[in-house]
Write an enzyme that holds these catalytic residues in place. Sequence first.
Site, PDB file in Angstrom:
ATOM      1  N   PHE A 488       0.961  -1.067   0.072  1.00 39.55           N
ATOM      2  CA  PHE A 488      -0.123   0.011  -0.040  1.00 39.55           C
ATOM      3  C   PHE A 488       0.823   1.194   0.108  1.00 39.55           C
ATOM      4  O   PHE A 488       0.370   2.316  -0.696  1.00 39.55           O
ATOM      5  CB  PHE A 488      -0.917   0.209   1.107  1.00 39.55           C
ATOM      6  CG  PHE A 488      -2.185  -0.624   0.890  1.00 39.55           C
ATOM      7  CD1 PHE A 488      -3.203  -0.225   0.274  1.00 39.55           C
ATOM      8  CD2 PHE A 488      -2.378  -2.158   1.485  1.00 39.55           C
ATOM      9  CE1 PHE A 488      -4.344  -1.078  -0.001  1.00 39.55           C
ATOM     10  CE2 PHE A 488      -3.455  -2.846   1.136  1.00 39.55           C
ATOM     11  CZ  PHE A 488      -4.569  -2.320   0.337  1.00 39.55           C
ATOM     12  N   HIS A 489       2.208   1.228   0.654  1.00 36.33           N
ATOM     13  CA  HIS A 489       2.884   2.551   0.561  1.00 36.33           C
ATOM     14  C   HIS A 489       3.537   2.482  -0.881  1.00 36.33           C
ATOM     15  O   HIS A 489       3.420   3.835  -1.295  1.00 36.33           O
ATOM     16  CB  HIS A 489       4.284   2.346   1.735  1.00 36.33           C
ATOM     17  CG  HIS A 489       3.861   2.431   2.871  1.00 36.33           C
ATOM     18  ND1 HIS A 489       3.170   1.732   3.768  1.00 36.33           N
ATOM     19  CD2 HIS A 489       4.345   3.728   3.516  1.00 36.33           C
ATOM     20  CE1 HIS A 489       3.166   2.225   5.114  1.00 36.33           C
ATOM     21  NE2 HIS A 489       3.800   3.436   4.837  1.00 36.33           N
ATOM     22  N   GLU A 490       3.755   1.511  -1.459  1.00 35.56           N
ATOM     23  CA  GLU A 490       4.205   1.561  -3.040  1.00 35.56           C
ATOM     24  C   GLU A 490       3.072   2.110  -3.991  1.00 35.56           C
ATOM     25  O   GLU A 490       3.227   2.983  -4.826  1.00 35.56           O
ATOM     26  CB  GLU A 490       4.670   0.300  -3.333  1.00 35.56           C
ATOM     27  CG  GLU A 490       5.196   0.168  -4.836  1.00 35.56           C
ATOM     28  CD  GLU A 490       6.248   1.037  -4.965  1.00 35.56           C
ATOM     29  OE1 GLU A 490       6.699   1.398  -6.103  1.00 35.56           O
ATOM     30  OE2 GLU A 490       7.259   1.203  -3.909  1.00 35.56           O
TER      31      GLU A 490
END
Length: 566
Positions: A488-490
């Site tokens: 999700f960060h990516e």
Amino acid sequence: MAFMESPEVVVAATATTTISSAENREENSNYDRSGSLRRRTASSVVVEAVAVAAAAAKDVVKESESDSDLDSSSKGNSTDDYEERSRSKLVYGSSGGVELVRELSNAKDDKDKVGSGEGRGGGGGSGGGVESSSSSSWKFAYRPSAPAHRRIKESPLSSDAIFKQSHAGLFNLCIVVLVAVNGRLIIENLMKYGWLIKSGFWFSSRSLGDWPLLMCCLSLLVFPLASFFVEKLVQKKYISEPVVVILHIIISTTAILYPVVVILRCDSVVLSGVNLMLCACVVWLKLISYAHTNYDMRAVAKSLEKGEVLPNYLNTDFSYDVSFKSLAYFMVAPTLCYQLSYPRTAYIRKGWVVTQLIKLVIFTGFMGFIIEQYINPIVQNSQHPLKGNLLYAIERVLKLSVPNLYVWLCMFYCVFHLWLNILAEILCFGDREFYKDWWNAKTIDEYWRMWNMPVHKWMVRHIYFPCLRNGLPKGVAIIIVFLVSAIFHELCIAVPCHIFKFWAFIGIMFQVPLVVLTNFLQAKFKNSMVGNMIFWCFFCILGQPMCVLLYYHDLMNRKGDSTYVT
């Protein structure tokens, strides 16, 4: 202040202070409301002073080194005998000393002399008797023969005593130094670059071309409605459990892939894409919690129908219900974990909400100032950190670390403290533990459990413990949690930038060995802050500035236009 540690001095100071305060009270209250003179003799003042001195002497004698002189039989005597014996111990000097109580008794005679004009100056001076008594008492207050060192003590900054002291003064010093240093940096930056903030930083004419992203964000509301209809169908037993699982997987997957496709097909600014991806991730997390919670509630309801014994927190007021009102409140509430009801506050503090909104505007503007005035010039004037001189790259990263740290802290304060509390206040949402004291985390694992409480609770509830219940080892469950977080960060960074170099993914997965390292250091050096220093170093000095440089230069290489960021 050192001499005040002597018990004799404490009593003398108490007595003298009592006489002075009693005299002030008498002088200030000589006249009542009608203007007539109040008749209060000095004997009442002295009686008060003797009573306070006796009480203090009782505590001093208990801790005095001369307690051995008291017979065990004297402990059964009356209170008056005990106080008399205590006062007799307060004799300063072995010969020719003057007892404190005798000095206090003489104060009465001195006060009478003042009243009759026999004091110093023949009655022309006020308070002469008390001044004489005070000087007599302090004359014998700290004899050279009295021991000055009585206990074993550590220096305030020693390792054993440093955390027992108040460091408010040092904290104030740090604030003053911060203001001075950053004030100089602001002046230097303005002299070097001038005023760089543009009028269209947050909203420009180019942002008007991002209307597909806005429409996509508004259309995300369709997916919670679809999940609600699925739950209604299964509640009425129109569809089976396997079908429900498949439908929820389709709905949640579409909710996250649909914004990705829209952003990649539109040449939008980075900020608009980041906002859309954050909204999509929040909707996805809520949809998963909604589906998973309802699935578990159906399982609990079936267990209750079979007469199985369940934990008390499940048996108490449990009722499986699919309510549109509960879903609507959950979708706007500052939480990612669905439940039928939440703790609620009684009313909305409108003035408090306005104050927090003003703070939100101020700190958001401060973030924009730092980004435009500091971060953009640094990254534009730097080379790619992996393609240039190593020392130069280190210098660029360190120079970028300070403004990046300020932006990161302001972002945390604006999102987790201001915005979520504003939303909670408007919705009367009671549980406002959106973060803990993550700045004191001694390990990376501890930081991730305190930094973002809504996401942490979601991970624990819907990933970590389900993995453990399915027989996976604890280490594997932790790796899966970090894997989901890294994905999700990516998505939130790479998709808006149209760059898939997996820098954010690698940065999050790198936390796994850091967790092992900081846990080992904390176990080896107990009560140390080594892990906390490692956390600050990797998150704020090395990690985030390095990611900013990497994504910026990859973005510039892709577009070939430095105006794209703005």
